[in-house]
Design an enzyme around this catalytic site. Structure first.
Site, PDB file in Angstrom:
ATOM      1  N   HIS A   1      39.176  16.673  28.608  1.00 45.36           N
ATOM      2  CA  HIS A   1      40.087  16.983  27.500  1.00 45.36           C
ATOM      3  C   HIS A   1      39.353  17.584  26.299  1.00 45.36           C
ATOM      4  O   HIS A   1      39.980  18.184  25.430  1.00 45.36           O
ATOM      5  CB  HIS A   1      40.889  15.743  27.089  1.00 45.36           C
ATOM      6  CG  HIS A   1      40.116  14.704  26.329  1.00 45.36           C
ATOM      7  ND1 HIS A   1      39.657  13.535  26.900  1.00 45.36           N
ATOM      8  CD2 HIS A   1      39.731  14.642  25.024  1.00 45.36           C
ATOM      9  CE1 HIS A   1      39.043  12.809  25.991  1.00 45.36           C
ATOM     10  NE2 HIS A   1      39.067  13.459  24.845  1.00 45.36           N
TER      11      HIS A   1
ATOM     12  N   SER B   1      34.517  11.548  21.971  1.00 46.03           N
ATOM     13  CA  SER B   1      34.907  11.792  23.359  1.00 46.03           C
ATOM     14  C   SER B   1      33.848  12.587  24.107  1.00 46.03           C
ATOM     15  O   SER B   1      33.376  13.618  23.634  1.00 46.03           O
ATOM     16  CB  SER B   1      36.239  12.548  23.411  1.00 46.03           C
ATOM     17  OG  SER B   1      37.296  11.731  23.012  1.00 46.03           O
TER      18      SER B   1
ATOM     19  N   ASP C   1      39.255  13.082  34.135  1.00 48.82           N
ATOM     20  CA  ASP C   1      38.923  13.479  32.762  1.00 48.82           C
ATOM     21  C   ASP C   1      37.418  13.658  32.582  1.00 48.82           C
ATOM     22  O   ASP C   1      36.822  13.156  31.619  1.00 48.82           O
ATOM     23  CB  ASP C   1      39.450  12.465  31.743  1.00 48.82           C
ATOM     24  CG  ASP C   1      39.504  13.046  30.332  1.00 48.82           C
ATOM     25  OD1 ASP C   1      39.271  14.260  30.173  1.00 48.82           O
ATOM     26  OD2 ASP C   1      39.766  12.286  29.383  1.00 48.82           O
TER      27      ASP C   1
END
Length: 400
Positions: A146, A251, A176
């Protein structure tokens, strides 16, 4: 000389002859006895009033005895702990890991514009950022999918401040994870993979990355739980839960253990910012996905070809099952591995390749992690009786 009581009343008429003299009696009031009596009564009242407090204080003193003893023992034990060495050990973690942590700048096409505006501004772009970890000296970097999803341009900033354009080698939206490659013209410092299965609740972990664009940020915490499967509703994901502070921009960054090894990829949090609950993809699963992405650019997942549901108490009773566990096969798609392996509607799968199958999400994950083309023993209940099947696993089509 005549003495008069302070309580005696005398009536005299001026000029009248005095009566015959008689002895006077002096009455002395007991002031001292009265005062001592009042003091005694006051003392008694005070004592009675303070008795509950006194009893409570005595009881508290009794309770505090073991507590004080434990505190004194702990304080004495602390004198044998070299706090400076402990702190120095903690400080070594970011020093060892820092060269392998990268900041990722991403340019993406703005897909949030309404259609009428998108036609007027077809090339409107927006920027975002994330983190990553170098896992190969040749310049391979892992991050979250993402972070780079829909990217038209990706740049990787190293710990020394140098910036390089990045090539996307492969991505796995279901897990992911994405793999990037940079050409730095030199061998880079790779972060060694650790064993995420070693982690248990209470294990120490460090999260590194660039929250809100703040490079070289290090946070510390413990593992709160392992194998969290209900976070995203995605059966292909399960997470390590920690209380290490993770925020937007973290992230894709690494989660490391006490040896400075990569044990997780920081991926998600609860809410828009840190609230004490952070989620990371476990390294043992991430490493397998990374290796497939590096070699093939995509991930091949095992597939059965069935529609299924969790076994409830009602289903267990209607099918004469010994307990309400397993996965009910509702539909078998013709020509799929499940059909060719003999799986039928109304079968209940309770074990896959030696692993218990308590629910649907577990079976999906177990099948997906099985190598395509391998044959697996599957334990099922059919009409209330245990049966063993052998199924050759197929590859999951992209449309599923």
């Amino acid at each position: 000389m005549e003495y008069h009581s302070p309580f005696e009343t005398r009536n005299e008429t001026p000029g009248a002859e005095s009566p015959t003299e008689r002895p006077s009696v002096t009455v002395v009031f007991p002031w001292s006895s009265l005062i001592w009596g009042i003091v005694a009564i006051t003392a008694l009242v005070v004592t009675l009033a303070s008795l509950p407090t006194l009893v409570e204080n005595v009881a508290a003193a009794v309770r505090r005895g073991p507590e004080r003893a434990a505190a004194e023992a702990a304080r004495e034990a602390l004198t044998g702990v070299n706090a400076k060495s402990l702190s120095a050990g903690f400080e070594l973690i970011p020093k060892a890991v820092a060269p392998s942590v990268v900041h990722i700048n991403v340019v993406q096409r703005d897909t949030n514009l309404p259609d009428e505006l998108a036609q007027l501004v077809p090339h409107r772009e927006m920027s975002s950022q994330g983190s990553g970890a170098i896992v190969d000296p040749a310049g391979y970097v892992v991050t979250n999918y993402h972070v780079v999803q829909g990217a038209t341009k990706v740049e990787v900033k190293l710990s020394d401040g140098s910036v390089f354009p990045a090539e996307r080698i492969g991505a796995d939206p279901l897990f992911d994870l994405a793999v990037l490659k940079i050409n730095a013209g030199r061998q880079l410092t790779a972060l060694p993979w650790g064993d995420s299965d070693e982690l248990v609740p209470g294990s120490l972990v460090w999260a590194l990355g660039s929250p809100f664009g703040l490079d070289h940020t290090v946070t510390f915490g413990i593992v709160s739980a392992t194998e969290r499967t209900a976070v995203s509703g995605n059966p292909f994901q399960y997470f390590l839960q920690t209380d290490a502070a993770v925020n937007p921009g973290n992230s894709g960054g690494p989660l490391v253990n006490v040896r400075g090894e990569l044990v997780g990829i920081n991926t998600a949090i609860v809410g828009p910012s840190y609230q004490g609950i952070s989620f990371s993809l476990p390294s043992n699963r991430a490493k397998k996905v990374y290796e497939q992405l590096k070699d093939n650019g995509s991930v091949a997942r095992g597939w059965l070809g069935v529609e299924m549901a969790d076994v409830t108490e009602d289903i267990a009773q209607s099918l004469s099952l010994p307990e309400a566990t397993g996965v009910l096969v509702k539909t078998v798609i013709r020509g799929t591995p499940a059909a060719e392996g003999g799986l039928r509607p109304a079968d209940v799968v309770v074990e896959w390749d030696g692993h218990p199958v308590p629910d649907r999400m577990t079976l999906v994950r177990l099948v997906a992690d099985t190598a395509v083309g391998s044959s697996v023993k599957v334990e099922v209940y059919r009409r209330g009786q245990p049966t063993t099947l052998t199924i050759t696993v197929g590859q999951r089509p992209n449309e599923f």
